[in-house]
Scaffold this motif. Structure first.
Motif, short mmCIF file in Angstrom:
data_model
loop_
_atom_site.label_atom_id
_atom_site.label_comp_id
_atom_site.label_asym_id
_atom_site.label_seq_id
_atom_site.Cartn_x
_atom_site.Cartn_y
_atom_site.Cartn_z
N ASP A 67 0.82 -1.21 0.00
CA ASP A 67 0.00 0.00 0.00
C ASP A 67 0.86 1.26 0.00
O ASP A 67 0.45 2.29 -0.54
CB ASP A 67 -0.91 0.03 1.24
N THR A 120 -2.89 11.90 7.58
CA THR A 120 -3.96 11.86 8.58
C THR A 120 -5.00 12.92 8.25
O THR A 120 -4.66 14.10 8.05
CB THR A 120 -3.41 12.12 10.00
N THR A 153 -5.09 4.70 5.29
CA THR A 153 -5.75 3.73 6.17
C THR A 153 -4.98 2.42 6.30
O THR A 153 -5.47 1.48 6.90
CB THR A 153 -7.17 3.43 5.65
N SER A 154 -3.79 2.36 5.72
CA SER A 154 -3.04 1.11 5.70
C SER A 154 -2.21 0.91 6.97
O SER A 154 -1.58 1.84 7.47
CB SER A 154 -2.10 1.09 4.49
N GLU A 155 -2.21 -0.33 7.45
CA GLU A 155 -1.36 -0.67 8.59
C GLU A 155 0.12 -0.61 8.22
O GLU A 155 0.98 -0.52 9.09
CB GLU A 155 -1.71 -2.06 9.11
N GLN A 156 0.42 -0.67 6.92
CA GLN A 156 1.81 -0.62 6.49
C GLN A 156 2.46 0.73 6.75
O GLN A 156 3.68 0.85 6.68
CB GLN A 156 1.90 -0.97 5.00
N GLN A 209 2.95 1.88 9.46
CA GLN A 209 3.80 1.67 10.62
C GLN A 209 5.25 1.40 10.25
O GLN A 209 6.16 1.56 11.06
CB GLN A 209 3.26 0.51 11.45
N ASP A 260 7.63 4.11 11.01
CA ASP A 260 7.77 4.49 12.42
C ASP A 260 8.89 3.69 13.08
O ASP A 260 8.68 2.58 13.59
CB ASP A 260 6.44 4.27 13.15
N ARG A 316 9.13 2.06 16.89
CA ARG A 316 8.63 0.74 17.25
C ARG A 316 9.75 -0.28 17.42
O ARG A 316 9.51 -1.40 17.87
CB ARG A 316 7.64 0.24 16.20
N VAL A 344 7.81 -4.67 4.02
CA VAL A 344 6.41 -4.61 3.58
C VAL A 344 6.30 -4.54 2.06
O VAL A 344 5.24 -4.27 1.52
CB VAL A 344 5.66 -3.42 4.23
#
Length: 415
Positions: free
Chosen positions: A142, A181, A228-231, A233, A236, A239, A266
């Protein structure tokens, strides 16, 4: 059968045409056992790093200017003092010391090293990262598949392949990724998108082809998916464990290298991480020393981290700048531009580690042993990715260009 790649062809080329078909198929299957790499990380040393203070020291020679060399984990290979951590990883890293270019200007040199072609007035060639994204499978990614971290004014471009292959640019990964965002709630955001569709449909009447050529709708859809993708992250680095972040280095470049590793996990195809500050016309030794304090832990930890995660064999790491530095030290204690022979380092992606390709003149001349053109570096990386450098793509006016005009360096590849 899968399409023949360069490695398979080279093995087939030595086989008699009288060989039974079954044997040919078996040999082709054997040649394909090693899965090619699927991503590239480019450590871009902007400004032109001195080869003498990095990957090609000549200790005790006049051109060294007092630069000392250190031993590495591979017997007989030395690096410049200040690369102690990378020296420990030398079994996974190889160096080309006979790279030559005809471009001694920063912009033209950057273009040449990033694309493998010299600049032309009527065409923009795609960068290595753009080619990777164009030629390799997209996968289920994504986030943008071509990313430039800490980019300067000349990031990787899509060139004639299209602007959609331009690098996605961002700054220090410790900072929040901008513009992903929504500033309003999702119901209101979705309504705004529907309103935009109405405006675009009205605007497109009578000019549909021109509107579609802008790919604006596709860009909007990709942006919405990204938001809206978790990818997300993957950008970041906070983490990651504190000790790993410390190993990479508490500075933007170290965080950029760590983000690069997270991004290829990813499915990102190419990440370019820039370390600026190598334009050492004055105080070369002092400035390079500070640069190595940043580069050494980041580069070495990246190689180690990739290997521990079984990602090194799937990822080519290429460390380079636009040219090298003069063997002579000028009156400002600096080194000037020198494209006549300089060095790059490569690791991963099935590229053999612990190798040295070529040799520069220890007395400071322009001649080299086993000369390597810039296009040869590109061809080597492409071959490691399972791509055929001889494949051609066409511009909008039907001019055809190979992915690379160079030949892969066989010493670095398992062919």
């Amino acid at each position: 059968m899968e399409p023949l790649n360069r490695r398979v062809f080279l093995q087939w080329a030595g086989v008699s045409w009288l060989t039974p078909l079954g044997s040919l198929l078996a040999q082709a299957a054997e040649a394909r056992k090693g899965e090619p790499a699927h991503s590239v990380i480019v450590l871009w040393l902007a400004g032109g790093p001195s080869q003498l203070e990095t990957f090609d020291p000549h200790p005790d020679k006049a051109i060294a200017g007092g630069t000392r060399a250190i031993s590495t984990a591979v017997k007989g290979i030395q690096l410049a003092e200040g690369l102690e951590r990378l020296a420990e990883r030398m079994a996974d890293v190889s160096v080309v010391r006979s790279l030559v270019s005809k471009e001694g200007d920063h912009e033209r040199g950057t273009y040449t090293l990033k694309t493998g072609y010299r600049p032309e007035p009527k065409v923009v060639h795609p960068s290595l990262g753009a080619i990777c994204c164009h030629e390799l499978p997209a996968g289920k990614t994504d986030v943008p598949r071509h990313v430039s971290i800490l980019s300067n004014q000349w990031p990787g471009r899509g060139g004639f392949l299209g602007d959609e292959f331009d690098a996605f640019k961002l700054g220090d990964p410790s900072e929040r990724l901008p513009d992903v965002t929504s500033h309003v709630g999702m119901p209101r955001f979705d309504q705004r998108v529907r309103d935009l569709d109405i405006v675009e449909d009205a605007f497109a009447k009578g000019r549909r082809q021109r509107v579609e050529a802008t790919q604006h709708r596709q860009t909007i859809e990709k942006a919405r998916t990204l938001m809206t993708s978790e990818q997300l992250q993957a950008f970041d680095v906070s983490r990651e464990p504190a000790d790993l972040r410390k190993a990479y280095g508490d500075h933007p470049f170290g965080r950029g290298c760590l983000a690069a590793r997270r991004l290829i996990e990813v499915g990102v195809r190419c990440v370019e991480v820039t370390l600026d500050g190598w334009d050492t016309h004055a105080n070369n030794h002092g400035l390079v020393k500070k640069q190595l304090e940043i580069l050494d832990p980041a580069f070495a930890t990246l190689v180690r981290d990739l290997k521990q995660r079984d990602l090194l064999r799937k990822t080519v790491v290429l460390c380079m700048g636009e040219f090298g530095r003069t063997p002579e030290i000028n009156r400002l204690e600096g080194r000037d531009h020198w494209p006549h022979n300089f060095s790059v380092a490569l690791a991963g992606g099935g590229i053999r580690g612990g190798q040295v390709v070529g040799q520069s003149d220890p007395e400071g001349g322009k001649e080299v042993v086993d000369k390597v053109e810039v296009s040869g570096i590109h061809a080597t990386v492409l071959a490691a990715l399972g791509l055929n450098p001889d494949k051609e793509n066409a511009t909008k006016i039907r001019r055809r260009f190979k992915l690379s005009e160079g030949e892969p360096i066989n010493q670095l590849l398992d062919v």
